[in-house]
Design an enzyme around this catalytic site. Structure first.
Site, PDB file in Angstrom:
ATOM      1  N   ARG A   1       1.383  -5.655  -4.870  1.00 42.11           N
ATOM      2  CA  ARG A   1       1.441  -6.486  -3.882  1.00 42.11           C
ATOM      3  C   ARG A   1       1.746  -8.456  -4.077  1.00 42.11           C
ATOM      4  O   ARG A   1       1.534  -8.843  -3.047  1.00 42.11           O
ATOM      5  CB  ARG A   1      -0.252  -6.973  -3.805  1.00 42.11           C
ATOM      6  CG  ARG A   1      -0.715  -5.181  -2.800  1.00 42.11           C
ATOM      7  CD  ARG A   1      -1.561  -5.344  -1.543  1.00 42.11           C
ATOM      8  NE  ARG A   1      -2.134  -4.316  -1.562  1.00 42.11           N
ATOM      9  CZ  ARG A   1      -2.082  -4.046   0.230  1.00 42.11           C
ATOM     10  NH1 ARG A   1      -0.303  -4.606   0.595  1.00 42.11           N
ATOM     11  NH2 ARG A   1      -2.068  -3.029   0.239  1.00 42.11           N
TER      12      ARG A   1
ATOM     13  N   GLY B   1       0.779  -1.343   0.140  1.00 38.88           N
ATOM     14  CA  GLY B   1      -0.279  -0.322  -0.107  1.00 38.88           C
ATOM     15  C   GLY B   1       1.081   1.302   0.070  1.00 38.88           C
ATOM     16  O   GLY B   1       2.097   1.502   0.654  1.00 38.88           O
TER      17      GLY B   1
ATOM     18  N   ASP C   1       0.089   2.285   8.555  1.00 38.60           N
ATOM     19  CA  ASP C   1      -0.261   1.249   9.599  1.00 38.60           C
ATOM     20  C   ASP C   1      -0.175   1.432  10.859  1.00 38.60           C
ATOM     21  O   ASP C   1      -0.605   1.164  12.113  1.00 38.60           O
ATOM     22  CB  ASP C   1      -0.957  -0.393   9.169  1.00 38.60           C
ATOM     23  CG  ASP C   1      -1.170  -0.759   7.913  1.00 38.60           C
ATOM     24  OD1 ASP C   1      -2.222   0.431   7.288  1.00 38.60           O
ATOM     25  OD2 ASP C   1      -1.262  -1.566   7.212  1.00 38.60           O
TER      26      ASP C   1
ATOM     27  N   ASP D   1       5.429  -7.670   5.764  1.00 38.93           N
ATOM     28  CA  ASP D   1       5.303  -8.929   4.878  1.00 38.93           C
ATOM     29  C   ASP D   1       6.058  -8.799   3.881  1.00 38.93           C
ATOM     30  O   ASP D   1       6.806  -9.770   3.624  1.00 38.93           O
ATOM     31  CB  ASP D   1       4.083  -9.097   4.600  1.00 38.93           C
ATOM     32  CG  ASP D   1       2.452  -9.676   4.791  1.00 38.93           C
ATOM     33  OD1 ASP D   1       3.003 -10.355   6.292  1.00 38.93           O
ATOM     34  OD2 ASP D   1       1.865  -9.703   4.959  1.00 38.93           O
TER      35      ASP D   1
ATOM     36  N   LYS E   1       7.696   1.462   5.791  1.00 36.25           N
ATOM     37  CA  LYS E   1       6.913   1.725   4.978  1.00 36.25           C
ATOM     38  C   LYS E   1       5.244   1.032   6.179  1.00 36.25           C
ATOM     39  O   LYS E   1       5.311  -0.209   5.765  1.00 36.25           O
ATOM     40  CB  LYS E   1       7.011   1.468   3.550  1.00 36.25           C
ATOM     41  CG  LYS E   1       5.578   2.246   3.193  1.00 36.25           C
ATOM     42  CD  LYS E   1       5.552   1.098   2.430  1.00 36.25           C
ATOM     43  CE  LYS E   1       4.421  -0.206   2.492  1.00 36.25           C
ATOM     44  NZ  LYS E   1       3.318  -0.876   1.568  1.00 36.25           N
ATOM     45  N   THR E   2       4.595   1.754   6.186  1.00 40.86           N
ATOM     46  CA  THR E   2       3.243   1.191   5.807  1.00 40.86           C
ATOM     47  C   THR E   2       2.562   2.933   6.945  1.00 40.86           C
ATOM     48  O   THR E   2       3.044   2.748   7.983  1.00 40.86           O
ATOM     49  CB  THR E   2       3.035   0.140   6.836  1.00 40.86           C
ATOM     50  OG1 THR E   2       0.935   0.115   6.303  1.00 40.86           O
ATOM     51  CG2 THR E   2       3.322  -0.221   7.710  1.00 40.86           C
TER      52      THR E   2
HETATM   53  P1  FBP Z   1       0.720  -2.048   3.469  1.00 43.86           P
HETATM   54  O1  FBP Z   1       0.158  -2.873   4.447  1.00 43.86           O
HETATM   55  O2  FBP Z   1       0.795  -2.804   2.393  1.00 43.86           O
HETATM   56  O3  FBP Z   1       1.243  -0.653   3.920  1.00 43.86           O
HETATM   57  O4  FBP Z   1      -1.118  -1.706   3.024  1.00 43.86           O
HETATM   58  C1  FBP Z   1      -1.392  -0.906   4.107  1.00 43.86           C
HETATM   59  C2  FBP Z   1      -3.168  -0.738   2.945  1.00 43.86           C
HETATM   60  O5  FBP Z   1      -3.329   0.722   3.705  1.00 43.86           O
HETATM   61  C3  FBP Z   1      -3.994  -0.433   4.849  1.00 43.86           C
HETATM   62  O6  FBP Z   1      -4.191   0.031   5.903  1.00 43.86           O
HETATM   63  C4  FBP Z   1      -5.394  -1.402   3.506  1.00 43.86           C
HETATM   64  O7  FBP Z   1      -6.002  -2.434   4.694  1.00 43.86           O
HETATM   65  C5  FBP Z   1      -4.879  -2.118   3.018  1.00 43.86           C
HETATM   66  O8  FBP Z   1      -3.393  -1.180   2.639  1.00 43.86           O
HETATM   67  C6  FBP Z   1      -5.761  -2.223   1.830  1.00 43.86           C
HETATM   68  O9  FBP Z   1      -5.146  -2.499   0.796  1.00 43.86           O
HETATM   69  P2  FBP Z   1      -5.011  -2.041  -1.103  1.00 43.86           P
HETATM   70  O10 FBP Z   1      -4.663  -1.199  -1.658  1.00 43.86           O
HETATM   71  O11 FBP Z   1      -4.412  -3.271  -1.960  1.00 43.86           O
HETATM   72  O12 FBP Z   1      -6.598  -1.678  -1.287  1.00 43.86           O
END
Ligand code: FBP
Length: 546
Positions: free
Chosen positions: A141, A77, A201, A172, A198-199
């Site tokens: 991803r 993400g 979250d 991950d 990075k994230t």
């Molecule tokens: P990462 O863990 O890859 O940083 O992504 C975080 C996130 O933004 C989460 O908060 C959310 O649940 C998910 O990605 C949404 O995924 P997508 O971008 O595939 O819609």
């Protein structure tokens, strides 16, 4: 690329670096490390990258560096600051030797496997300095875990004469970076792999990683929006706003926004799990706040809900656990069925207790829980409309309470989901500096021959000069966890700690926020102005590092 006026002004911002990275750099090595648990198993799986020392960069003497080529990948993400990590890598590798080259693999780890790449030149880099988004090279991803992917990657790495790959990703993706580092080390390919935390979250943090990049900007962006809604809410005094916030499993984003905005209610998934709360108890908690405020003439308020909540309600968590294994084990025989038949299939294959829980869920939610997992086996919680589910159930409860004379007010709910609004925001000064320093550290780890490390920057609540940059062996952060029905080595995810300072601060204040209207309106991120405003970190980091 056409730029807004703000973007133009912002592109000349020179990120501040810690002292240790400002000039020539020397490596200071610490003691050998151990994984957080399951030591024997992790060591067995990573014989070449286990036990390496922590590394810190301190001022050193100029040295000559052989030319080298580096590849970079954005994974998962989007998170504000990703471009600055790449700019930091670019500037540092060019500083080490102007003949060095940087290649960007396109659309995530898949770009390495499919040999899609571009060379990143100063023209491209300069267009993206201090900007949000991952569009410089795109993200994806694709999960790097199969040998044939590693071998395909090696082909292009050899062709471009690449010495090292930097993978910018979450827990991950960094786990995968470590697996890749181990594979290339075991085969003595001479290819280094470096990770970068990075994230948005905020769940990739531990003793070595103070925060993942993007959390600062994303939470400030959501807090601005929540503050605006709170002010609207306090002006019109007629709506209850149910706001779901991204963050996957962990509630760090919701908690940080609560600390910044002081809403009436904020649910913290980790507390729900620890107190073994049922969905009904959560609904009663919110309904009680609505009824109490209504009894004092306040038919309005704001509720924050972390997007991963549903997984943390123990009975639903058990159901998801079994569903994960069931969906991982059954392929086409399940996928080819229509909606109705899939529901019947699931009900027939689940244990009795979980089948009962599944049957009681509203159909939409049950359906969302049975959809495809993401490539890492996670339920796609961002697709589950928890904010609607909760407000519908609160409404039903209030109708019942009205009949019993326990509620005498109005309840008009509105729904919001904030996630994508913040993931590509222009990085705050904190993220711009932090990411740039992470990029420079990653380049230095490469120049110093390291592999299987993640770039880190610590002491981040001090002025930037005093930040400490270095690297941590990724195996140090690993443990064994069940994923898609199998035990796998993974970086331990950091959930909200209920005995941690941010949650304790929230718990100290929340009763008052529920009763009174204590909203705070943080306003937009500021790039120019007093440092107390522009360089302020998150409340989470402030409280954790106190
Ligand atoms: P990462 O863990 O890859 O940083 O992504 C975080 C996130 O933004 C989460 O908060 C959310 O649940 C998910 O990605 C949404 O995924 P997508 O971008 O595939 O819609």
């Amino acid at each position: 690329m056409k730029k807004s006026l703000l973007q133009k002004e912002r592109s000349s911002y020179q990120p501040k670096l810690p002292k240790g990275l400002q000039g020539a750099v020397k490596v200071k090595e610490g003691a050998p490390t151990q994984s957080v648990s399951d030591r024997e198993e992790i060591q067995k799986l990573f014989p070449n990258t286990y036990g390496m020392p922590l590394v810190e960069f301190v001022p050193g003497n100029e040295a000559n560096h052989e030319a080298m080529n580096v590849g970079v990948i954005l994974s998962g993400g989007q998170a504000p600051g990703g471009h600055n990590v790449i700019c930091g890598i670019f500037d540092e590798v060019k500083k080490l030797n102007p003949n060095n080259r940087l290649y960007g693999f396109l659309m995530g780890p898949g770009g390495l496997v499919e040999h899609n790449y571009i060379e990143l030149t100063s023209e491209i880099i300069d267009d993206y300095r201090n900007t949000g988004g991952f569009d410089m090279i795109g993200s994806g991803r694709t999960k790097l875990e199969e040998e044939d992917q590693f071998e395909k990657g090696l082909e292009i790495i050899r062709k471009l004469d690449i010495q090292a790959i930097v993978i910018i990703g979450g827990d991950d993706s960094n786990t995968n970076a470590c697996v890749l580092a181990e594979y290339y080390a075991a085969k003595k390919c001479g290819v280094q792999v470096i990770g970068c935390p990075k994230t948005i979250d905020g769940d990739l943090k531990n003793d070595q990683i103070e925060t993942s990049f993007g959390f600062d900007t994303a939470t400030k962006t959501y807090a601005e929006l929540i503050g605006n809604i709170e002010r609207d809410c306090n002006s019109a005094r007629k709506y209850w706003h149910f706001i779901k916030l991204m963050g996957r499993s962990a509630s760090h984003i919701a908690l940080e926004c609560a600390l910044q905005c002081q809403p009436n209610v904020c649910i913290v998934s980790e507390e729900v799990q620890q107190k073994d709360m049922t969905l009904n108890q959560i609904v009663e908690q919110i309904a009680a706040a609505v009824a109490d405020r209504a009894s004092r003439g306040m038919n309005f308020g704001v509720v924050l809900i972390p997007e991963g909540l549903i997984e943390f309600i123990p009975s639903i968590g058990r159901l998801i656990g079994e569903l994960n294994d069931l969906l991982a084990a059954h392929g086409a025989d399940y996928k080819d069925l229509d909606k109705e038949a899939q529901r019947a299939y699931i009900l027939a294959h689940l244990s009795k207790e979980n089948a009962e829980t599944f049957a009681t869920l509203p159909e939409g939610v049950a359906r969302q829980l049975s959809l495809d997992r993401d490539p890492h086996g996670n339920v796609q919680v961002s697709l589950i409309e928890t904010e609607r589910l909760l407000s519908d159930m609160v409404e039903a409860k209030l109708v019942a309470w009205k009949k019993d004379g326990k509620f005498d007010g109005k309840f008009a709910p509105l729904h919001h989901f904030f996630g994508y609004e913040g993931r590509c925001a222009a990085p705050s000064n904190f993220d711009a500096d932090y990411c740039y320093a992470l990029g420079v550290s990653a380049a230095q780890l490469i120049a110093n021959g390291k592999t299987g490390y993640m770039a880190i920057v610590k002491n981040t609540t001090a002025p930037t000069d005093e930040w400490k940059a270095g690297g941590v062996p990724i195996t140090m952060m690993m443990n064994m966890e069940r994923r898609s029905g199998e035990m796998k080595p993974v970086i331990r995810k950091a959930l909200v700690e209920l005995d941690g300072a941010p949650f304790r601060e929230f718990a100290r204040l929340r009763d008052e926020w529920a009763k009174e209207t204590c909203f705070i309106y943080p306003g937009p991120i500021q790039y120019w102005g007093p440092a107390a405003v522009c360089d302020r970190t998150t409340r989470t980091l402030e409280l954790e590092q106190q």
